[in-house]
Design an enzyme around this catalytic site. Structure first.
Site, PDB file in Angstrom:
ATOM      1  N   ARG A 293       0.724  -1.178  -0.135  1.00 55.28           N
ATOM      2  CA  ARG A 293      -0.071   0.030   0.220  1.00 55.28           C
ATOM      3  C   ARG A 293       0.808   1.510  -0.226  1.00 55.28           C
ATOM      4  O   ARG A 293       0.567   2.040  -0.620  1.00 55.28           O
ATOM      5  CB  ARG A 293      -0.861   0.065   1.258  1.00 55.28           C
ATOM      6  CG  ARG A 293      -1.967  -1.027   0.967  1.00 55.28           C
ATOM      7  CD  ARG A 293      -2.877  -1.139   2.218  1.00 55.28           C
ATOM      8  NE  ARG A 293      -4.012  -2.258   1.949  1.00 55.28           N
ATOM      9  CZ  ARG A 293      -4.953  -2.426   3.015  1.00 55.28           C
ATOM     10  NH1 ARG A 293      -4.982  -1.715   4.131  1.00 55.28           N
ATOM     11  NH2 ARG A 293      -5.765  -3.339   2.486  1.00 55.28           N
ATOM     12  N   GLY A 439      -5.728  -7.316   4.747  1.00 55.18           N
ATOM     13  CA  GLY A 439      -6.476  -8.803   5.297  1.00 55.18           C
ATOM     14  C   GLY A 439      -5.738  -9.065   6.617  1.00 55.18           C
ATOM     15  O   GLY A 439      -5.921 -10.098   7.159  1.00 55.18           O
TER      16      GLY A 439
END
Ligand code: ADP
Length: 462
Positions: A293, A439
């Protein structure tokens, strides 16, 4: 069709002045720790300050990471705790707390089994940025995980009659001789509850302007994906009783957030995990879409403030149920052909056609010679209609928080345990280092939520 489940919070007049354990927050961590504590024979209570239950957990879309699970074996994926550890450690800039990361990576499979025992089945797999293996577990309905998890956990809370009050905000932790003795809270009136154990499950401070101003003022002008109650109360409560805070400047900015509407919507990583690409205003790819990210955000920032477009086709859309919702609320642009889509989003036709063509060759050969992407390449972009979602980075997750050990015991500045105080979920700091992998937040709430319930029991009965 099954009847829609509606959870009824406990009525305020039923509140007692003593519980074995007070759990603050009704997200994944709070609900899990409450069920675990209850199943061990304790009488817990959950206090939630908002009128909406589930916190940021309800907004999680991708799934829950775990390694060495039966689900993975059913999909012929042989994974290892070690790979899960190493990939998370590298993704987190090697700043992750090794004690927490070890416990986390070695208890995900148990957590998946525990959920399964509670009728919560995560038997489909996808992949998120920074991971090399499919270990992101999600429901086979392909529904976003957060809403599913919270609803199913609330069914247990209802069945077990665990009291859960909404609109009660905890304002103070009470201690005596370094031990937790109770809490103060405000609701219709101020209340005091006696207890020997508190679980902080209050989430992060992604919507907490004061803490952001203190630790990351450079991010103050960005939008947030967080619910308005994510104001870091738990950190302040813990700090007042001597807790140490760690990694407070580590704030994750999520790369793909739709923000052309008044409400910012996170477009889950599963969209890229299932095959979407990112393009700039020139219709060209500019990054390995499934890099971490942190890196994808930096690449979008480098475009100079224009944001980027996620591009995908019908096949990919069918793999991510959340896209139906994104489309329903008007976030998705559609074209019957790539050229038509290009026109709709004002990108040069030939450029986008060439990008998609090149990408499809890369998928065919499993070789991305432009950005060395190696995951999320199971399907190309060739089945119309074609879709685009305009995205840009937004504040998403606060990696820093209350210092804990792997038993979820909160630590003071001298790394000593504060007796009776536990923390689990986003409120705790250190697990993710300088970048959280998609996740891992849901996984953290279940792994450490269970642990907090167990350790509170051990503390009280041990
Ligand atoms: P996690 O993913 O770690 O479980 P969430 O963001 O899903 O965290 O949930 C945290 C919950 O805690 C939110 O619903 C939030 O409104 C609630 N909360 C935060 N501060 C307080 C407080 N002072 N009193 C009661 N509830 C709180």
């Amino acid at each position: 069709m099954a009847e829609k489940f509606v959870f009824e919070p406990t009525k305020f007049d039923q509140i007692k002045d003593h519980y074995d354990v007070v759990i603050i927050g009704s997200g994944g961590a709070g609900l899990t720790s409450a069920i675990q504590a209850y199943e061990l024979g304790l009488s817990p209570v959950i206090l939630e300050k908002m009128d909406k239950l589930g916190g940021n957990t309800t907004r999680a879309s991708s799934g829950m990471n775990a390694a060495e699970t039966f689900v993975q074996l059913d999909h012929h994926i042989v994974d290892s705790f070690e790979d899960f550890y190493n990939e998370t450690f590298i993704g987190g800039g090697k700043m992750n707390n090794p004690e927490l990361l070890k416990f986390f990576t070695e208890h995900g499979a148990l957590a998946i089994d525990w959920l399964d025992q509670h009728g919560i089945k995560l038997d489909d797999l996808t992949i998120t940025g920074g991971m090399k293996t499919e270990r992101t577990h999600r429901p086979s309905s392909l529904a976003p995980i957060g809403g599913y998890l919270v609803t199913e956990l609330l069914k247990y809370i209802a069945k077990d009659q665990i009291p859960l009050f909404d609109n009660i905000k905890v304002t103070e932790l009470l201690t005596d001789n370094g031990k937790i003795t109770g809490i103060k809270a405000t609701a219709d009136k101020d209340i005091t509850i006696k207890t020997d154990a508190v679980v902080l499950a209050t989430g992060g401070f992604g919507a907490g302007k004061d803490l952001l101003a203190e630790y990351r003022s450079d991010l103050l002008n960005l939008r947030t994906t967080n619910q308005p109650g994510a104001t870091g109360d738990g950190l302040k409560l813990a700090q007042k009783v001597g807790a140490k805070l760690v990694d407070m400047d580590q704030v994750q900015v999520h790369p793909t957030v739709q923000q052309d509407t008044p409400h910012a919507f996170l477009i889950g990583e599963a969209v890229r995990g299932e095959g979407a690409i990112l393009i700039n205003n020139d219709g060209q790819r500019f990054v390995n879409e499934l890099d971490t990210r942190k890196n994808v955000t930096a690449a979008i920032d480098n475009l100079g403030g224009t944001g980027a477009y996620l591009i995908f086709d019908r096949d990919i859309r069918d793999r991510v149920k959340a896209i139906e919702f994104y489309d329903h609320i008007g976030l998705v642009t559609t074209g019957q052909t790539v050229a038509e889509l290009a026109e709709e989003i004002h990108v040069e036709k030939q450029a986008l056609q060439q990008t998609v063509k090149d990408w499809n060759v890369a998928v065919d050969n499993q070789d991305d010679k432009w950005f060395a992407r190696t995951t999320g390449m199971e399907r190309d972009i060739s089945d119309g209609p074609f879709y685009a979602i305009h995205v840009a980075p937004a504040v998403h997750y606060t990696m820093g928080g209350v210092a804990i050990n792997h038993k979820t015991q909160v630590l003071n500045e001298k790394n000593q345990v504060i007796n009776g105080l536990f923390a689990a979920g986003e409120v705790a700091g250190g697990l993710h280092g300088n970048n959280r992998i998609g996740g891992n937040s849901i996984a953290e709430t279940v792994v450490f939520g269970r642990q907090a319930g167990q350790q509170a029991y051990k503390y009280l009965k041990g």
